[in-house]
Design a protein around this motif. Structure first.
Motif, PDB file in Angstrom:
ATOM      1  N   PRO A 189       0.904  -1.095  -0.028  1.00  0.00           N
ATOM      2  CA  PRO A 189       0.065  -0.029  -0.064  1.00  0.00           C
ATOM      3  C   PRO A 189       1.040   1.131  -0.083  1.00  0.00           C
ATOM      4  CG  PRO A 189       0.089  -0.860   2.080  1.00  0.00           C
ATOM      5  CD  PRO A 189       0.513  -2.091   1.441  1.00  0.00           C
ATOM      6  N   GLU A 190       0.508   2.219  -0.881  1.00  0.00           N
ATOM      7  CA  GLU A 190       0.998   3.507  -1.097  1.00  0.00           C
ATOM      8  C   GLU A 190       0.130   4.343  -1.320  1.00  0.00           C
ATOM      9  OE1 GLU A 190       4.273   3.995  -0.489  1.00  0.00           O
ATOM     10  OE2 GLU A 190       5.189   2.048  -0.752  1.00  0.00           O
ATOM     11  N   ASP A 191       0.181   5.818  -0.328  1.00  0.00           N
ATOM     12  CA  ASP A 191      -0.555   6.896  -0.838  1.00  0.00           C
ATOM     13  C   ASP A 191      -0.004   7.958  -0.801  1.00  0.00           C
ATOM     14  OD1 ASP A 191      -0.507   7.642   1.933  1.00  0.00           O
ATOM     15  OD2 ASP A 191      -1.646   5.954   2.559  1.00  0.00           O
ATOM     16  N   PHE A 192      -0.305   9.043  -1.086  1.00  0.00           N
ATOM     17  CA  PHE A 192       0.142  10.433  -1.189  1.00  0.00           C
ATOM     18  C   PHE A 192       0.704  10.914  -0.046  1.00  0.00           C
ATOM     19  CE2 PHE A 192       1.199  15.031  -2.315  1.00  0.00           C
ATOM     20  CZ  PHE A 192       1.701  14.757  -3.361  1.00  0.00           C
ATOM     21  N   GLN A 245       1.965   8.937   2.259  1.00  0.00           N
ATOM     22  CA  GLN A 245       3.417   8.331   2.349  1.00  0.00           C
ATOM     23  C   GLN A 245       4.407   8.772   1.328  1.00  0.00           C
ATOM     24  OE1 GLN A 245       0.959   4.597   2.315  1.00  0.00           O
ATOM     25  NE2 GLN A 245       2.999   3.854   2.400  1.00  0.00           N
ATOM     26  N   THR A 246       3.797   9.427   0.125  1.00  0.00           N
ATOM     27  CA  THR A 246       4.833  10.066  -0.530  1.00  0.00           C
ATOM     28  C   THR A 246       5.354  11.540  -0.076  1.00  0.00           C
ATOM     29  OG1 THR A 246       3.644   9.310  -2.657  1.00  0.00           O
ATOM     30  CG2 THR A 246       4.841  10.961  -3.068  1.00  0.00           C
ATOM     31  N   LEU A 247       4.564  12.218   0.566  1.00  0.00           N
ATOM     32  CA  LEU A 247       5.054  13.587   1.271  1.00  0.00           C
ATOM     33  C   LEU A 247       5.932  13.119   2.170  1.00  0.00           C
ATOM     34  CD1 LEU A 247       1.595  15.460   1.674  1.00  0.00           C
ATOM     35  CD2 LEU A 247       3.366  15.831   0.014  1.00  0.00           C
ATOM     36  N   GLY A 248       5.843  11.978   3.118  1.00  0.00           N
ATOM     37  CA  GLY A 248       6.679  11.529   4.183  1.00  0.00           C
ATOM     38  C   GLY A 248       7.781  11.144   3.515  1.00  0.00           C
ATOM     39  N   PHE A 299       4.620   3.209  10.479  1.00  0.00           N
ATOM     40  CA  PHE A 299       4.877   1.737   9.913  1.00  0.00           C
ATOM     41  C   PHE A 299       5.089   1.700   8.239  1.00  0.00           C
ATOM     42  CE2 PHE A 299       3.712  -2.542   8.286  1.00  0.00           C
ATOM     43  CZ  PHE A 299       4.718  -3.356   8.954  1.00  0.00           C
ATOM     44  N   LEU A 300       3.701   2.228   7.853  1.00  0.00           N
ATOM     45  CA  LEU A 300       3.656   2.369   6.255  1.00  0.00           C
ATOM     46  C   LEU A 300       4.818   3.445   5.822  1.00  0.00           C
ATOM     47  CD1 LEU A 300      -0.148   2.519   6.009  1.00  0.00           C
ATOM     48  CD2 LEU A 300       1.304   0.757   5.350  1.00  0.00           C
ATOM     49  N   ILE A 301       4.947   4.595   6.290  1.00  0.00           N
ATOM     50  CA  ILE A 301       5.923   5.544   5.714  1.00  0.00           C
ATOM     51  C   ILE A 301       7.514   4.798   5.698  1.00  0.00           C
ATOM     52  CG2 ILE A 301       7.010   7.769   6.124  1.00  0.00           C
ATOM     53  CD1 ILE A 301       4.278   8.731   6.757  1.00  0.00           C
TER      54      ILE A 301
END
Length: 262
Positions: A144-147, A149-152, A237-239
């Motif tokens: 899973p990836e979201d924006f 996470q992109t910013l992080g 955890f995701l980032i």
């Protein structure tokens, strides 16, 4: 074209909202560091400076959930066969693979981007339009990836914890990412016309809430604090792509829970 400009305005609004919420909190934290709090006052948690507001919103969301959403989700779990429930969850998860691909590319994660394309191709082609998660059986688990996470990934701080009406736990970074994913980046939902899109979204919400019912047995102590820590831990955890780091959000009395849907 009109739809495109509406989406841009919504994203701009959310970006401004995030900046507006980050700046005052930073000033408040700096002031708290420089000046001792008045005698008898409640100390401000630096990761949750808006706790008073957040708890009120949390109570509001809990009321809505208790009297409306949870009963519907319980009925859904009762009358929906397990295989159908699993298929609905898989179908909606498959729709997020375009988001996973886009944000993987933005984070320069080539392998994750290839996995997202492979998962969508396998599940759509061989999994009856995404109802069966055959990609996991082919050793292609979801990444899973979201924006947010992109910013992080590019160094944007999360900002303080924020509880939103109806939407639940968030942060300014997470809120900005949520808005960008929903209104600016390409999405499989763009191909769904109204009013069918509203019916599908309602089913997705009920399905997700139903999947969270078993997790309620893990909640202990102050439910607000538990949900807050679980959400913040999950985001970190995701980032960090599952890497073990020093968790700035966990308290000494709480377990490090990574709840999938928080």
């Amino acid at each position: 074209m009109k739809h495109f400009f509406i989406r841009r305005r919504l994203v701009t609004f959310c970006l401004l909202l995030s900046l507006a919420t980050v700046v005052p909190s930073g000033q408040a934290i700096a002031q708290n560091m420089q000046e001792p709090p008045p005698e008898g006052s409640v100390p401000v948690d630096p990761k949750d400076p808006w706790e008073n507001w957040n708890r009120k919103v949390y109570t509001f969301n809990e009321t809505i959930d208790r009297w409306f959403l949870k009963p519907v989700a319980q009925a859904y779990r009762t009358f929906t066969p397990r295989i159908v429930d699993r298929g609905i969850t898989n179908f909606f998860n498959n729709l997020t693979e375009l988001r996973n691909f886009t944000n993987s590319v933005l984070q320069l994660k080539g392998e994750s981007a290839v996995v997202a394309v492979g998962r969508f191709t396998y599940n759509t082609t061989f999994g009856l339009g995404g109802l069966i998660d055959v990609a996991t059986a082919f050793d292609l688990p979801e990444r899973p990836e979201d924006f947010g996470q992109t910013l992080g990934y590019w160094g944007v701080g999360s900002g303080p914890y924020l509880m939103l009406p109806f939407l639940g736990p968030s942060t300014p970074r997470h809120l900005t990412g949520f808005a960008t994913d929903g209104f600016a980046l390409p999405s499989a939902w763009d191909t769904v016309d109204s009013p069918e899109v509203y019916y599908a979204r309602a089913l997705q919400i009920v399905d997700k809430r139903a999947d969270l019912i078993p997790a309620e047995s893990f909640i202990s102590g102050d439910s607000y604090v538990f949900v807050r820590n679980a959400f913040l831990q999950r985001r970190e955890f995701l980032i960090n792509d599952g890497k073990v780091v020093n968790d700035p959000f966990a308290s000494g009395d709480d377990e490090d829970l990574m709840l999938e849907d928080f």
